[in-house]
Design a protein around this motif. Structure first.
Motif, PDB file in Angstrom:
ATOM      1  N   ASN A 263     -19.626 -69.250  22.599  1.00 35.51           N
ATOM      2  CA  ASN A 263     -20.956 -68.305  22.363  1.00 35.51           C
ATOM      3  C   ASN A 263     -20.561 -67.416  21.253  1.00 35.51           C
ATOM      4  OD1 ASN A 263     -21.960 -69.499  24.756  1.00 35.51           O
ATOM      5  ND2 ASN A 263     -21.969 -67.259  25.601  1.00 35.51           N
ATOM      6  N   ASN A 267     -22.497 -67.870  17.344  1.00 32.10           N
ATOM      7  CA  ASN A 267     -23.325 -66.701  16.690  1.00 32.10           C
ATOM      8  C   ASN A 267     -22.444 -66.600  15.118  1.00 32.10           C
ATOM      9  OD1 ASN A 267     -24.714 -65.726  18.638  1.00 32.10           O
ATOM     10  ND2 ASN A 267     -23.224 -64.314  19.113  1.00 32.10           N
ATOM     11  N   LYS A 331     -32.849 -63.756  15.946  1.00 34.12           N
ATOM     12  CA  LYS A 331     -33.330 -64.686  15.474  1.00 34.12           C
ATOM     13  C   LYS A 331     -34.484 -65.202  15.602  1.00 34.12           C
ATOM     14  CE  LYS A 331     -28.350 -65.814  15.992  1.00 34.12           C
ATOM     15  NZ  LYS A 331     -27.386 -66.385  16.832  1.00 34.12           N
ATOM     16  N   GLY A 340     -26.346 -65.110  24.569  1.00 40.50           N
ATOM     17  CA  GLY A 340     -24.909 -65.628  24.234  1.00 40.50           C
ATOM     18  C   GLY A 340     -24.043 -64.180  24.516  1.00 40.50           C
TER      19      GLY A 340
HETATM   20 MG   LIG Z   1     -25.673 -66.329  20.368  1.00 43.25          MG
END
Ligand SMILES: [Mg+2]
Ligand SMILES: Nc1ncnc2c1ncn2[C@@H]1O[C@H](COP(=O)(O)OP(=O)(O)OP(=O)(O)O)[C@@H](O)[C@H]1O
Length: 520
Positions: A263, A267, A331, A340
């Motif tokens: 995760n 990112n 996002k 995440g």
């Molecule tokens: Mg993420």
């Protein structure tokens, strides 16, 4: 108090400015002065930046000190504001205290200034600390509430998804399925699986996902997953892996640690669309009392640290408080669900660890995960046994206990299609009733952990094993109930299957349990 103080002094008399400076400089306070001679200059100075302390004469040629105080209260109410004045009078002094002034010092008694400033700064620091603690507490309470909500929803979803993906799989595996049904069924199966993955993340966040703890070496976890991470982040990003020369043992769930790394790495990849460096490192850290002050959750002891640093876009300060909230994402729709970091947060909490975060917009971000270190001798390899492709069938008699009828019907159908003879019950008491008549031929109990009538799956298993110690047991659950404990460990000799499960996972666990193989 050796910090460098930025003082804004509203005073139009040059000799008075010098007197005040002399009263403060040399008194262990390192300070710089900015001056304003009237209200206009004072307002402009506040626009340029917030000082640490404001001193102001009360009587100014163009306005009264009271209007400067009002302005300061509006712009920066947390900054201590002291009147340093020739005359102020009792009435006006009281009035200024009411309007938010911190103190009043008379020019003929400047020896009072240094102690008054010291006290004002100390009190301001205490107020700031209290505010910070309050914010942290509010944040923790919010995370707890969201976690409860998410966990509750996820549990019901898990039951529903077990049925959706399970039946889709059963039909797909059916030899006589018409070819034009295969594509839609595959779509159902894939969508169900994606939803199950999201549900799993929610359960991790709400700390209701069981942790399978073993002593593992973080070096090994990071080393083994690095190849996959390299493929995941793409060629435009350089991966640097710096493993500590000593082992980094922790009592942890290896799969969850991989999830944390994945995760964070994803990112970082998203934060570096034009390339950069992703640096993953492990180290062993001793935290002493002094170091605990740097982070509210830190405590003294031996810790292992996993850090993930990138040279990406960084996180703006206003987002820092929110990034661990589930569904917080910056996002575009369809590119991130915002789960995440919530998952990372949940996993780290469950491991009694904490996260330290540093980020600068335009420069990059570093996440440091700290976990309690385990004694090094206990470490066993973190490899998990390879999944075997063929799910085992058999002809033994199985008692299947589950309160959700749709899940029960599905699982019973799966086991029967594997050749097993299956008896079923919807609660612990029902199961005891079935046992009374069929006990001698039941070889295996498969039961949900949480059952409706007060008898839990674990208790049921214990009770039946008293009569038949050789009884094999498989426990299933969508989450571990609070009463069983957040860190559920299946009792010795039992197997555990996490919902939602696929048919072959269930049949494999049943076969493994019957054959006395170790649980996976
Ligand atoms: Mg993420
Ligand atoms: N390394 C990083 N650099 C810059 N911003 C980051 C970084 N990590 C997280 N963020 C910010 O935190 C937000 C939340 O991250 P999180 O991983 O929880 O969700 P997501 O990545 O948006 O979606 P998901 O992980 O569910 O696909 C991101 O949208 C991003 O704004």
């Amino acid at each position: 108090m050796a910090t460098h103080l930025r003082i804004l002094h509203l005073e139009n008399s040059e000799p008075d400015r010098a007197l005040v400076r002399r009263a403060l400089v040399g008194g262990e306070l390192a300070c710089t002065f900015a001056y304003a001679a009237n209200r206009g200059e004072f307002a402009a100075a506040l626009e340029r930046g917030t000082p640490d302390l404001i001193l102001a004469d009360f009587t100014m040629p163009d306005s009264s000190g009271a209007s400067a105080l009002a302005l300061a209260q509006e712009k920066c109410p947390e900054v201590p504001f002291l009147f340093v004045s020739g005359t102020i009078g009792e009435e006006r002094a009281i009035e200024s205290f009411k309007s938010g002034a911190t103190d009043c010092v008379l020019k003929e008694r400047l020896e009072r200034l240094l102690p008054a400033v010291r006290r004002a700064l100390r009190e301001a620091a205490e107020r700031a600390q209290r505010r910070q603690l309050e914010t942290q507490l509010r944040q923790a309470q919010k995370m707890e509430a969201v976690g409860l909500l998410a966990g509750g929803v996820a549990h019901d979803f898990n039951n529903a998804l077990t049925v959706v993906t399970g039946y889709a799989r059963l039909l797909l595996d059916h030899a006589t399925m018409p070819p034009d049904a295969i594509e839609p069924l595959t779509q159902i199966f894939n969508a169900g699986t994606r939803a199950a993955n999201l549900t799993r993340q929610l359960l991790v966040f709400s700390r209701k996902q069981p942790v399978n703890r073993r002593a593992i070496d973080l070096n090994q976890v990071a080393g083994e997953i690095s190849e996959m991470l390299r493929r995941l982040i793409g060629e435009h990003i350089k991966l640097e892996l710096t493993l500590s020369p000593d082992p980094c043992p922790a009592e942890a769930d290896a799969g969850m640690m991989e999830q944390v790394l994945m995760n964070l790495a994803v990112n970082s990849r998203d934060a570096m669309p034009n390339g950069g460096t992703l640096a993953i490192a492990t180290e062993h850290i001793t935290i002493d009392d002094e170091a605990t002050r740097l982070h509210p959750e830190a405590r003294p002891g031996e810790f292992v640290c996993l850090s993930v640093r990138d040279t990406g876009c960084g996180i703006p300060p206003e987002n820092l408080q929110r990034i661990f909230e589930p569904f917080f994402t910056t996002k575009k729709a369809g590119h991130g669900t915002g789960l995440g970091l919530a998952t990372v947060f949940g996993i780290v909490q469950q491991h009694q660890g904490w996260i330290e975060l540093e980020s600068a917009v335009g420069a990059g971000t570093c996440f440091r995960i700290l976990l309690p270190a385990a004694p090094p001798a206990a470490v066993v390899p973190a490899h998990r046994p390879a999944e075997s492709a063929a799910a085992g069938g058999g002809s033994e008699t199985v008692l299947f206990v589950e309160d959700e009828p749709a899940v029960r019907e599905f699982a019973v159908a799966v086991l029967r299609s594997g050749g097993y003879r299956v008896l079923q019950a919807g609660s612990g008491l029902d199961a005891l009733e079935v046992w009374k008549w069929h006990g001698p031929r039941i070889a295996l109990l498969v039961t949900d952990l949480v059952l409706p009538d007060g008898l839990s799956g674990v208790e049921l298993a214990a009770q039946l094993r008293k009569e038949k110690p050789a009884l094999k047991v498989v426990l299933t659950s969508g989450y571990t109930n609070e009463t069983i404990g957040k860190e559920f460990r299946p009792p010795a000799g039992t197997h555990f299957v996490q919902k939602p499960y696929q048919p072959q996972v269930l049949t494999q666990a049943v076969r493994d349990a019957l054959d006395g193989n170790h649980s996976r």
